[in-house]
Design a protein around this motif. Structure first.
Motif, short mmCIF file in Angstrom:
data_model
loop_
_atom_site.label_atom_id
_atom_site.label_comp_id
_atom_site.label_asym_id
_atom_site.label_seq_id
_atom_site.Cartn_x
_atom_site.Cartn_y
_atom_site.Cartn_z
N ARG A 5 177.55 62.45 14.45
CA ARG A 5 177.31 61.32 13.97
C ARG A 5 176.63 60.85 15.82
O ARG A 5 176.46 60.47 16.93
N ILE A 6 178.23 61.52 16.97
CA ILE A 6 178.37 61.07 18.22
C ILE A 6 176.87 62.02 18.87
O ILE A 6 176.05 61.32 19.65
N ILE A 7 176.73 63.22 18.22
CA ILE A 7 175.44 63.29 18.84
C ILE A 7 174.10 63.21 18.65
O ILE A 7 173.42 62.88 19.22
N SER A 8 173.95 63.02 17.14
CA SER A 8 172.92 61.41 16.71
C SER A 8 171.89 60.73 18.00
O SER A 8 172.04 59.99 18.47
N ASP A 9 173.48 59.86 17.55
CA ASP A 9 173.48 58.52 18.38
C ASP A 9 173.22 59.02 19.99
O ASP A 9 172.69 58.17 20.68
N VAL A 10 173.74 59.61 20.59
CA VAL A 10 173.80 60.36 22.38
C VAL A 10 172.18 60.02 22.36
O VAL A 10 171.21 59.63 23.05
N GLU A 11 171.76 61.06 21.28
CA GLU A 11 170.30 61.90 21.57
C GLU A 11 169.19 60.46 21.50
O GLU A 11 168.31 60.58 21.96
N MET B 276 181.87 64.66 27.16
CA MET B 276 182.07 66.16 27.10
C MET B 276 180.41 66.25 27.56
O MET B 276 179.28 66.32 26.66
N ASP B 277 180.32 67.92 26.78
CA ASP B 277 179.33 69.10 26.57
C ASP B 277 178.33 68.84 25.32
O ASP B 277 179.11 68.76 24.71
N LEU B 278 177.60 68.16 25.50
CA LEU B 278 177.04 67.63 24.13
C LEU B 278 175.93 69.06 23.59
O LEU B 278 176.23 69.23 22.77
N ASP B 279 176.11 69.69 24.16
CA ASP B 279 175.48 70.92 24.01
C ASP B 279 176.44 71.65 23.42
O ASP B 279 176.28 72.66 22.19
N ILE C 88 170.50 66.03 12.07
CA ILE C 88 171.09 65.29 12.47
C ILE C 88 171.58 65.91 13.82
O ILE C 88 171.54 65.05 14.03
N VAL C 89 171.50 66.83 13.96
CA VAL C 89 172.26 67.46 15.73
C VAL C 89 170.83 67.97 16.27
O VAL C 89 170.77 68.78 17.59
#
Length: 304
Positions: free
Chosen positions: A70-76, A1-4, A133-134
């Motif tokens: 949470r997905i964005i935060s965890d990946v970052e 999935m494209d995070l941006d 968060i993002v």
């Protein structure tokens, strides 16, 4: 999935407007719409519908929105930790309002950069709320954070600034010096421009005061955005407006305080980051350098 793309979808769902989302990211509406369509294609599902009043999420969009933060935060955070372990340069993002950067942050960032030569610093300034968060930024230095996300934030008191009224000598010579608040009805007022993302409780304190105390203001009102234009307008004698007393002293601006302490407003500034990364060595280091700098500035006698 494209995070941006996921980050764009999250913000679009929150703002419920493609136009507002484009403004937030500094991109065209077409570019935002294209990224959202590609995200839908990747996920093979419709995420939102466009109506005359904005966008509304489909059931699939609602489900993704609930998980997106949470997905964005965890990946970052994972990417940040991996870069540290690999020895690669770290990207460190700092954001605040322009006046704070120009007066306090540049000196501290210079010291920080000397201590951490492996850190790539990205510094941004704006007066709008950021969403940590993002991962709009690693650290935000300002007077507020998004209230609904405060449970995820570590907000450390940094300093207090005092806003007062100032005008140039030339302006006061031309227009006279007000002796009480009601005298401002005959003066040109300089204040920040209204913007769609404003949520800061301190932002409109002066405009609220003017509307309550002077309902029949007779002269022009000049509005500027970004906020650094206000200082220049006041310096050039365009009107009377609010500036930080501390910043006026540091810059030795050629302006005069008007009405003394009759019109004053204190703003607490905070050093804010996600609780998940509050012990990050770079976040801790910048805070310590900045705090020491501010303490020396506020107490010159402590400087050797």
């Amino acid at each position: 999935m494209d995070l941006d793309a996921l980050r764009i979808f999250y913000k679009a769902a929150e703002l419920e407007q493609i136009t507002a989302t484009a403004k937030y990211f500094g991109k065209s509406q077409g570019a935002i719409s294209d990224r959202l369509r590609r995200l839908e294609k990747d996920l093979k599902t419709k995420l939102y519908k466009v109506g005359k009043d904005g966008i509304s999420l489909t059931p699939a969009g609602e489900a993704l929105f609930k998980k997106a933060k949470r997905i964005i935060s965890d990946v970052e955070i994972a990417q940040h930790n991996i870069r540290e372990l690999s020895g690669d340069n770290i990207n460190f993002k700092v954001s605040t309002t322009h006046p704070f950067i120009s007066h306090f942050l540049m000196d501290t960032l210079a010291s920080f950069s000397k201590e951490h030569s492996n850190v790539d610093i990205s510094m941004t300034y704006n007066d709008t709320p950021l969403d940590l968060i993002v991962r709009d930024t690693d650290v935000a230095i300002r007077s507020y954070i998004t209230e609904k996300d405060s449970v995820h934030m570590e907000q450390i008191p940094l300093t207090t600034i005092r806003m007062k009224l100032f005008a140039s000598k030339e302006y006061l010579k031309r227009n006279g010096t007000p002796e009480k608040i009601s005298d401002l009805e005959n003066h040109i007022i300089v204040m920040p421009e209204d913007e769609m993302f404003r949520t800061d409780k301190h932002y409109d304190w002066f405009s609220t005061l003017i509307s309550k105390q002077i309902p029949k203001h007779k002269r022009a009102t000049l509005k500027f955005s970004p906020s650094q234009f206000m200082q220049k307008a006041i310096e050039l004698g365009m009107g009377i407006g609010t500036l930080s007393e501390e910043m006026v002293k540091v810059d030795d601006i050629n302006v005069i305080n008007v009405l003394g302490d009759v019109v004053t407003h204190e703003i607490d500034l905070y050093y804010t980051c996600l609780k998940d990364i509050k012990d990050d060595p770079y976040i801790v280091s910048l805070y310590e350098i900045l705090k020491e700098y501010l303490e020396k500035m506020n107490n010159p006698s402590t400087v050797n």
